[in-house]
Structures are given as C-alpha cells and as structure tokens.
Design a protein around this motif. Structure first.
Motif, short mmCIF file in Angstrom:
data_model
loop_
_atom_site.label_atom_id
_atom_site.label_comp_id
_atom_site.label_asym_id
_atom_site.label_seq_id
_atom_site.Cartn_x
_atom_site.Cartn_y
_atom_site.Cartn_z
N ALA A 1 16.12 19.77 35.19
CA ALA A 1 14.93 19.02 35.61
C ALA A 1 13.90 19.97 36.22
CB ALA A 1 15.32 17.94 36.61
N GLY A 2 14.39 20.91 37.03
CA GLY A 2 13.47 21.87 37.67
C GLY A 2 12.78 22.74 36.64
N PHE A 3 13.56 23.25 35.68
CA PHE A 3 12.97 24.11 34.64
C PHE A 3 11.94 23.33 33.82
CE2 PHE A 3 17.21 26.66 34.43
CZ PHE A 3 16.90 27.30 35.62
N ALA A 4 12.33 22.09 33.46
CA ALA A 4 11.41 21.28 32.64
C ALA A 4 10.12 21.03 33.41
CB ALA A 4 12.08 19.96 32.25
N SER A 5 10.26 20.83 34.70
CA SER A 5 9.08 20.59 35.52
C SER A 5 8.20 21.84 35.59
CB SER A 5 9.54 20.14 36.91
OG SER A 5 8.53 20.32 37.85
N ILE B 1 7.92 24.06 33.25
CA ILE B 1 7.24 24.18 31.94
C ILE B 1 6.09 23.17 31.86
CG2 ILE B 1 7.57 23.96 29.45
CD1 ILE B 1 10.55 24.73 29.93
N ALA B 2 6.35 21.96 32.29
CA ALA B 2 5.31 20.92 32.23
C ALA B 2 4.12 21.29 33.10
CB ALA B 2 5.91 19.58 32.65
N ARG C 1 -1.46 23.02 33.63
CA ARG C 1 -2.43 23.94 34.21
C ARG C 1 -3.29 24.64 33.15
NH1 ARG C 1 1.66 24.95 37.52
NH2 ARG C 1 2.37 26.70 36.26
N CYS C 2 -2.62 25.08 32.08
CA CYS C 2 -3.39 25.88 31.10
C CYS C 2 -4.00 25.00 30.01
CB CYS C 2 -2.54 26.99 30.51
SG CYS C 2 -1.18 26.41 29.52
N GLY C 3 -3.68 23.74 30.03
CA GLY C 3 -4.33 22.83 29.09
C GLY C 3 -4.00 23.10 27.63
N ALA D 1 17.42 25.72 27.34
CA ALA D 1 17.20 25.03 26.06
C ALA D 1 17.08 23.53 26.28
CB ALA D 1 18.36 25.34 25.10
N ALA D 2 17.95 23.00 27.13
CA ALA D 2 17.89 21.56 27.45
C ALA D 2 16.58 21.22 28.13
CB ALA D 2 19.09 21.18 28.31
N ALA D 3 16.13 22.14 28.98
CA ALA D 3 14.85 21.90 29.68
C ALA D 3 13.69 21.87 28.70
CB ALA D 3 14.63 22.98 30.74
N ALA D 4 13.75 22.74 27.69
CA ALA D 4 12.68 22.75 26.68
C ALA D 4 12.61 21.39 25.97
CB ALA D 4 12.91 23.87 25.67
N LEU D 5 13.78 20.89 25.55
CA LEU D 5 13.80 19.59 24.87
C LEU D 5 13.27 18.50 25.79
CD1 LEU D 5 17.13 19.45 22.81
CD2 LEU D 5 14.92 20.48 22.24
#
Lengths: 363, 363, 363, 363
Positions: free
Chosen positions: C111-115, C117-118, C123-125, C155-159
């Motif tokens: 969850a932290g990694f996914a956050s 990335i999001a 931020r960069c649009g 990998a799970a965070a990317a998905l």
C-alpha cells in the motif's frame, strides 16, 4: 617404473611413448631430459625402463591404448606397434586398494603394496624402482578421518620398499601429516606434487612477467574444462581445493599477494582427455590504465604429463643412484605445489639445470 | 629528457606521469626502476627531471593531454593537475625536421638539432640530457636513398651534443649503416631499439616456456590491431617490416628456428591508443599430439611505453654519469631488437638486475 | 518512469542518457525503438519522460552519475550537462523497503509503495507511469518463507497503482506464485524477466545457427566476470540460480536438449560495471569431426541495459494507452526468461516488429 | 554428382560420408536436408547418389581418404569401411584441365568436359547429374586475359550437358562476365557462390544481432589461419580478393556500411584441413560506451563443407526435376556471395524453408 594408477591415461601414454621413442618411431617431444643440457647427467636410458604398477581397474592396457588412439591422444597404429611392451607392463600390474569393503587395515595395505613393488623389482632385476603416483585425484578426506588416504598408503609403501617416490597428482601422498617425519627422514629421494601441465605452467611465466614489469595485477580468473576421469574427480569441490591451492600458490608467491578472481574446474565429459583453460587477467599500468590479457590453452593432458613423468623417473633414479635423499625442491619446474623454491618457471628451470649439473658429478 | 616526438602520446604521457608520480598523485606502476632492486643504484630522482624535445606538430601539450584523458589514457583531472609541468615542457619544444621542402642538408639539420639540445641543457642547467626517440615509426627508405632518415639525423645530433641516446621505435636511428662507426665508438651510452610493450613481451616469456618444456612449436601467428598514428604508420608494409623483424627475432632466437605463421599490423583508427594483439600458437607435444595456445592482449600503448621510457632515461643518465659508453645489451629487457643478449625475458631481467648492481658501484 | 532501484547504475544511466539524447548531445545508440521500424508506432517521445522511483540507498543521483563517469560508463562532462534532470529525478525518489527490522507487513508495504507511485503520477501529471525493476538481484528465498520478496512487493504495488510493470532482473517480481492470478488477470500490460544484455544475447543467435546448420552441440560452458553490486549479488548461488535458469532456457529451447557444461558468475569487484563473458562451445560436424567456437564479450552492463529499459518503458506505455493487458510474450527480444515465444533472437525480433505494427493501429 | 575437384578433401569427404550415412555407420550431422522441415520435399535419397568428376591430380581416392583419416577429418576405419564406394567414384574421375601447355582452346575444353559428364550420366543411368565445383580457389585472372578461367569452362560444360550447377568456391564459375547471358537464360537451376562454413557463417548471425540491437559497430577485423591447398591458394592476394568480397558483403549488407578493419587469410600448412578464424569487433553502445566481442572458430573445413555440398546436390536435383531454372537466391543460406536475398542467416534460413515448401508441391 611402478605406477600408482597404472591403467590410467597418463601411465599408458608413458608406457606406449617410452616404447615408441626407444624404437625410434617418434621423437621425444616434451621430454626435457632428452634436451642437450641433460647429456652427461648419467640418466638411465629409456630403453632400460621396465613398467609395472597398481590399479583398481581391470581393463587390459592394449585396450586402453586403443581407446587413447581413438581419442587422438596416441597416434593411430601406435598401440599395435608397441603391443608387446603394453602386454609386458600389463602382466606387472597388481590390484591396488583399498577396494570397497576391503577388510585390510592401513598397515596391512602398506605391507602388501610394498611387497608388490619388491616382487616386481626382483622379477625384472632392475637396479632400482621409482614409484610414481598418476592416479585420479582423491576426494578430500572427511573431517576427523583417522585412516590414511590411498595416495598416502602407496607413498608409505614406496618408502618401505626403499624406492624413490614421485607424486604427480594433487592428492596428499607423502604430504599427509602422518607421514611428515617419514618424508623428512627418507633415505630415498622424493618429489611432488601435482604436475604442472597447463594453466599453472602459463601462470608460472606470466605472473613473473607482470611482476618484473611492475604492472599491477588486479584480478586473475580462470576456468578449466576437462573430461576424462580427472574432470569428474575435480568437479568435487574437496578434490579441487588441493589443485586450486597449487594454482593460487604460483600467483601469490610471485605477485606478493593474491589478486581477485576464482578458478573453476568443470567436468565436461565429451572433451575426454582434452583440456581447455581460459585465463582472464585484469591489470593496471602507468597512471592506472586498465588493461587485459586473456589466454586459452587447449592441451591433451596425458600427452603433456607423460613425458614429464618419464623425466621425473629418470631424474629420481639417478638421484637415488647418486645417494641423494629427501625432498627435491630443485624439481619445482615440474610441479604446481613443489617442495620449495621459486614459483617462477625461469628460476625453476635454472634450478633444474643446476640439479642436472649436480647429477653429472661422478660418484 | 629530450624527446624526439615530444608532442606524441608517449612523450606527453611520460611528462604528465612523471609530474603525477613526483607529486604523489599516483603510484609509479609500470616503472621498473621504482622497484626494490633499483634502490641504491644512484638513479636520478623523478623530481629532478626537466623535459623538452623536437616535434614537427604544433598543437600545445596541455591540449594533447586533454585528448589523452578523453581517450582514457590519462586519468581525468590529471591534465589540469599537472598543467604547469606540461606548459614548461611545451616551452622547450623546438620544431623538428626535415619539413617538406626543407632546404637544409643532413649536416645542417644535425647541427641545428644538436644546437637545440645544447640550448635546452644550458637553459635548464641539467647535469646531462638523455635523448629519447618516441616519434612515429618511419616508412622504409626508398632504394638507393642517399640521405639519412630523420631518426638517424636526430641520433647523430644526440651524439654530437654528447648526450646518451635511446631509440624506443623501430626506426633506424643509430642503427643506420652510415652511423655504424659512430655508434660503436660513441663516448656516451646508447640503447635500442623498439620498445617491447605487448605482443613481443608475451612472446619473450612464452617462447622460452615452450623451449624449456621441449614442446615443438609448429606455427606462431599474430594480428595486431591499433589506431593512433602508429596504426597508420605501421600499416605501411615498409614500416612494419622493421617491427616484424624484431618480433620474429624473439621467436627465432629462442626456438632455434622460425615457425610457420605471419604477423599482421592493422590500422584500426577507432581503437585510438588502445592496442589488441591476438597470437595463435600451434604446438606438438609427446607423440605428436597437436595443441594450441591463444593469447589476446588489450593494452594502452602509451601507458605501457611511458614508464619504460622514464626507466631508460634514468638508467642511461646514471650510466653516463658512471662513464659507461657504447651500446648496452644489458637493457634488452626493454627492447624487441636489442643490442645483443638473450631474447628470453627472464634472462633479460637478470641482465638488467646485474646492470643495476653495476651502477651501484661508487665511481 | 518509476524505477525500483532508482539510485542504481542502470537507472542513473537511463535518466542521464534520456536527458542527453533529448538534448541532442548524443545519438540514441542501443535504443531499438529509435530505429526506423518504430516510426509511427505512437511511442511517447523521450522528451516527455519524467523519472522517479524507490531505493533503499541514499546517495544523491548526481554523485552516482559522477562515479559512473569516472568509471567510463558515462562520458565525462555528461553528469554536469544533465545535472538538472538528475536533480529532478532525485527529488522524486522515495525510500524503498522493507528495511532491516521494518515493522510493516507485506500489505502495508504494498500500500505504501503504491501510494508513493500514485503521488508521483499526480505530482508530475503524467498520463501514465511505467514501473521498471532494475534493482540488484535478490537472494533466493529461504525454504518455507511466507513473506513476499521485495521485488514481488513492488510488482504488486505497481498493479495496485494501475501501472504497467517491467521486471528487468532475475528476481521473482510478478512471477511469484502468490501473484500468479494477479499477473494473469492484470488490467495493465507487463513484461519480464531478466534483461538479455550479453552472454545470453549471443546465445540467442549462436544456438539457432548451430541448430539450423544441423551441427551437434555437445558442450556449452560459460564464465561471467563482473563487479558492481551485481557481481556480489550473483556470487550468491541462490541468486545465480534464477539467472542461470534463463541462460539455460535459451539453449534448451533452441537445441532441444541441454548440452554438457556449466555457467559461472564470478564477483570480480575491480571490474566495476564492466562485464566479461567467455563461452566455449564444443560441437560435432559431419562424420563426428569435433570443432570449437569461443566467444569473449566485454561489455558495460549499464550501457547495455539502460537503452533497453527506455525502450520497454515506451512500449509498455503505448501498450497501456492502446488497452493491451497481461503478459507480453512479444517482448521476448529483451529478456532471458520471457513470457513465452521463441528463444531465437531473429524470431523475437520479428515478433517485436509485429508488436510495433500492432501498436501502430489507431485506437 | 559430378565434382569439379573430385580428388580434393571436400569431394572425398562427401563421397565417404554419403556412403557412411547411407550404411547407417554415422548420423547425418551437418546435413540440413536431413532435418524435419525437409521431409516430404521429394529430395533424392542419399542411397541413390553416384559420384564422378574432374580433377587434374592423379592419386587414388582411397589413398586420399586414408590421409584425411590420419588428419582426423574422417574417422579411423571409415576409409576401409567404404572402400568400395571410393573405388567406384575413383573409376568415374576424368582428367580435368586445362593442363599446362594444353593445346586445346576453350570451346574444345568445354565440349570435352561436357562429353565426360554426359558419358558418366549415361553409364550410371542417373535421372540427372548435378555438377558441383569444389576445386581449389583460382588465382585472379591477369588483366586483359581473353580466355575463360577453368571454373568457368566447367560451368559452361555443365550448362551444355544440361546439368544443374553449383559453385561452392569463390572462383568465377558461372559469374564470369562472358557467361552472364548463359547463366541468366539457363534452362537448368544453378546456385553459388563460395560456401559459408566458418567466419562468414558467424558474421551472418552476429551482424544482424548488432543491427537489431541498434549497436554501432565501429570496427570488424578478422584473421583466418588455414593449411591445406586452400591456405596456399588464398595466400595469393588475387584469390583472396574474391573471398573477402563475400565476407565484406555480409557486413555491408547487414550493417548498412562497412566498418573499419581488415580480413587476413594466412597459409599455415601445419594446420592441414583445420581452420581457425579470429574475429574482433569493436562496437559502441549507449552514450558511446566502447565494447568488444571476440570470436574464435576452430573448424574442419571439409567436414563443414561436405554435408552442405550433399544438401545442395539434393536441392538442385529436385529443383531440376520440378522444372525450376536459373539462379536460386533462395539458397543464400549456403553461400558467402549468393545470387541475391538477405545476408542475415535467419532470413536465409526462412527462405530455404520456403524453398523446401515449394519443392514439396506435386509436379
């Protein structure tokens, strides 16, 4: 000559080659003792050699010679040309040991082996018998193993039979701690260990070159590919350890420290008796410029070893005749892990020539 | 030191490297005279060196040093760290010759070059000046050419100026037939020719190995790939001939005859100062078993040559101080085509150590 | 692009190189997507890329870039020329994990990694974010290990973040058994694993050559020497196992069976980012004639990997835009252990060109 | 099959090998037409082959086969096992030409050769005869030479006799300008030239790899060492020129331009039929990182060529049967300098499979 491992490739190549050279069929290429500096050193003639030995395998020598010819190690036609000499040696091979579930203890084995050797000497009426270990490399002993490994049993038997002894393999032989005193106080000459026939031979000339030129060797990596029994034996990490120690010794002694890099020994059965060694050396020159040397050595192990084994038998026989006893650091030219002396081949060659000179003195 | 070819890669690497080592920025890797056996031989300190020379090119030394750094020959940052020393050497470079359509005759050129050298010696107050040829290899002279080639003009100028002389290139220099008597009767020491920095260095240790092991070398083939000015110069068959003669000399002297095989020198400009030499050796072992050794040497020519050039300058300076004159076969360690002595590197190293010992004697 | 291992050599070379190529400082050598067949495939422009990522190390990107320039991986002067772009990427790097004694469980980490990335995407649009794993190869998990390895957490965070995912390393990533269903049913495209940059690239063209010519490969042996973090990581037998599986897959798939021979991966720290791979192939021709091929590949790992990583990001981004989901066997050209398809490079290239064609279709 | 050069190593290896494979003594390693894709293409069975040919040498085939066995090209024992087939072929060899001081003109020679071929066809009752040139490479013609070179005389004879023709050598054969119209309008199929058996085979897979990966090949250098008659013939610069043109064609066609570097062909008689080719490739990767690939190919020329020659005879025979005429660019897989098509081996293999498919169609 009495071979430990008498049915192996090296021994059979030596027997067949000795006969071929004696008969004038082929030149003595690879025999250092046939070069001019050894004239007059009183070495026994090749024609005077008689062969026997121990082995645990049972196939006949002529058949082994045929398989070596099929593999390109011996010239075609040679096995039949020297069939008589192969048969004669075959008749003098005794079963070695210990075999699986052998009930005999170490002392009994040593006595039996010594008796085999003495019987051979008596039958063939040789002035002296040189025992040479060319058997497959032994696995490292298990921790706390109380019994002597086979190579050391044979070495002890050689001493007991009053015979000069050569260990051409990385196995312990006379270097076993239990034999230390016997080796030091031996009344016969002995030499070892681990014949230098390929990668380490190259290292013994290349490492001094780097040192003499003050180049900074940073990494020396190597891979050996070999088949035959030796490939399988040395794929065992324990057996390889002794061999690699010898290889590293050459680098460490010459360069002053051991550079980065590993040595691999791979079993590649389809290569048979042919051996390929790749070395990769990363070194720094002036102002840190990074440079590389790579070498690829493609050799036939038995063809490299056999003439050296014949050399050593001649040198030890003459040394014995001359009353020289104990370890022979002057023969470091032949070994990866010698009994002392420089690790640089040029120095070792100089020492060998000095030894030839010493043998020349009338006694 | 007075360089013939003072703006070339070797000279600039030597100047920059001498400054870097003197300042303690980098270790003297590759300088044999900085190893323990040379302590006490009375060699001049690196810090005492002053540099000048002849060149026909005009670009400034710091710029050349920057291009060497961009090519990875010098470490980045070194050109700016030793900018002062490069500038000082630059100020002592004089135009060489003969330039195209130069009206001067040989005698006039020699006198002019000798005067340039004398002026340098006088300005910098050096006890002595060693002249070292590191210029691009000359094309072979046309048949019936009456004039001296440039390398020989410079060599004659060195003698006239009373300076020790080193020819690190395959060009004739002092070996020209017209200078034979002058070379023999020189009242200064001189040494040459053609620095041994790669393929021939390897051959000087490998060929003795084969001979000492009584292995029969059947073919020795080689290909050199190099860029820089040297690649282009040696792509000329005439210029290559002198270099190849030196390479073959090593094999012939050591092996007793020249095996089959050729040596190629290819100009590959994109390799710049980096040189790759591949050697392929086919040899026969016991009973005719055919085996192979291949070597690939990837070196930086200037980084290999520059420390040897500094070595030679120190050795020649000290020899001059000690009153030694004429050719120095003891320095065969450094050359492909030396003034005599063994072609085996180990013997040459022994001779060099003997020379260091000789220099040690107080005079 | 979001790099897992954002401070490593590959990521920094990709960031610096993307900036250099965008600015026209250097040509896009090694980027397959910059060649003519990819014109019109709708790939995002290099100038549109924004970089961020996870890493557990803390040194700044410009400093890492300087060390890569000192090692000859990046051209000198490049780190300062693209300092702004390195700084921008540096500001978008978040601490990865799990760190030693990290109290967070797998779910919390994902969850932290996914956050992270999001947050970056927001931020960069960017229209989309491709997550690429270029972190050091993981050791093999201990038996019975219940937790996911880091590569699989990322990998799970990317998905979870809805991002296309690429695994350029031999680590499990999306191939972990616990993620099998997620990978299969992913609504984003993903590709892996283990970038093909040296020895296996060669094998992917040489093995088909032997097969097409009906030559019988008997042994294929290899040794890899490499420094950097990867050398140390892969010296661990567990980590090497995954990599070697990929290498062997190429041989097995093409030749129909696995020939004799091993592959070694040696850690040689002084080689840094430079990698040397030696391959030795013994093969039989007509009537059993034994022949050999040897190859030596001397490459710079990051310079080989970085352009492929940029290629993959562009291809995955465009695939995502085109609504393509799940594994992409069409990208086997890039991987040692792809998601299916032929192991022969020529076939893989044809498949890649077909994929480029497919992307070309308007959507 | 009718061989031009019927007593040479390639022809004798083909004859002996065809017999050995037919008799089930050895597998058809190296014969592409014995692999699954060619099942059902209607190729003539190996057992249906009958051999004859032209040669200017006179030694008997069984003797040549013995010398090939001594050199390790043929397995020991094979010459005697296939003695009958060698004798049969020997009886069908006619004296070629023109011999020194041959009074016959070109037309008379062509007519004589065609008559020899027709006589053979008639005696053995073969449905068709494929003429294959495997003679030693010819020297380049002198400027202004009006007469046809021997290879072209034989080629013209093949056409006149209505036989399919293959030129496996770099000699002109049917490519001679005087035969251009005849070749184009031939009512038989023909293919050439210069069999691709070693260095160029490798180049045909490596060059596409570099191109597909967008790597920038800067220099490609090569050295070939070979003995046998071919080594001596190709040491002639004129003869080598045609061969090198074929090698360079592969690089130029694939890479788009010819990189720096030369190709050497050295005569090393002690290597006999064994050939060693070293290639050194300098290439640039991302951001200009300089990298290297080296390859060493150690092959047996006849063992590489003979199965391809048998392949070609089968393919040409079937094509003739199927009514296909003129040059066959679909057979570029076999040649250095084919009649058109891609220079990449993978493409050439695809074209060959397509040709096999085309032959499959019932006619």
């Amino acid at each position: 000559m009495w071979f430990v491992g008498a049915r192996g490739s090296v021994a059979v190549t030596a027997v067949a080659g000795c006969a071929a050279v004696t008969a004038g069929l082929l030149p003595p290429t690879g025999m250092v003792t046939e070069t001019p500096p050894f004239v007059g050193s009183g070495l026994p003639a090749l024609s005077s050699f008689v062969f026997g030995g121990h082995d645990t395998a049972g196939y006949p020598l002529p058949k082994k010679a045929e398989s070596l010819a099929a593999a390109g190690v011996l010239p075609h036609g040679l096995p039949s040309a020297v069939h008589a000499e192969l048969d004669a040696a075959d008749a003098e091979i005794r079963t070695g040991g210990p075999l699986p579930a052998d009930p005999r203890g170490d002392e009994e084995l040593i006595a039996g082996f010594a008796s085999d050797i003495a019987g051979f000497a008596s039958r063939c009426g040789a002035a002296r018998t040189v025992v040479v270990n060319v058997a497959t490399t032994e696995p490292a002993p298990a921790a706390g193993e109380a019994r002597l490994p086979p190579s050391s049993l044979y070495a002890a038997a050689a001493l007991r039979a009053g015979c000069p002894y050569v260990n051409f393999t990385p196995s312990p032989g006379l270097r076993h701690t239990a034999l230390r005193a016997a080796a030091r106080d031996a009344t016969v000459p002995h030499a070892g260990r681990d014949g230098k026939t390929g990668q380490t031979l190259l290292r013994a000339v290349l490492a001094p070159m780097f040192r003499q030129r003050a180049l900074d060797v940073r990494a020396w990596s190597g891979t050996n590919l070999l088949g035959g029994g030796d490939g399988a034996a040395l794929a065992d990490p324990g057996a390889a350890a002794a061999k690699n120690a010898g290889k590293n010794r050459t680098l460490h002694d010459t360069l002053g420290s051991l550079p980065e890099g590993k040595v691999h020994i791979d079993d590649v059965p389809v290569l048979g008796d042919w051996k390929t060694a790749w070395d990769h050396i990363a070194f720094d020159g002036f102002l840190g410029a990074r440079m590389f040397l790579q070498t690829t050595w493609q050799g036939c192990d038995s063809a490299l070893a056999a003439p050296l084994v014949l050399d050593l038998a001649r040198l030890l026989a003459r040394a014995h005749q001359a009353g020289i006893t104990g370890p022979l650091p002057e023969l470091g030219f032949y070994f990866k892990d010698p009994d002392g002396g420089s690790s640089a081949l040029a120095d070792q060659y100089t020492a060998l020539l000095g030894f030839a000179e010493r043998l020349r003195e009338p006694r």
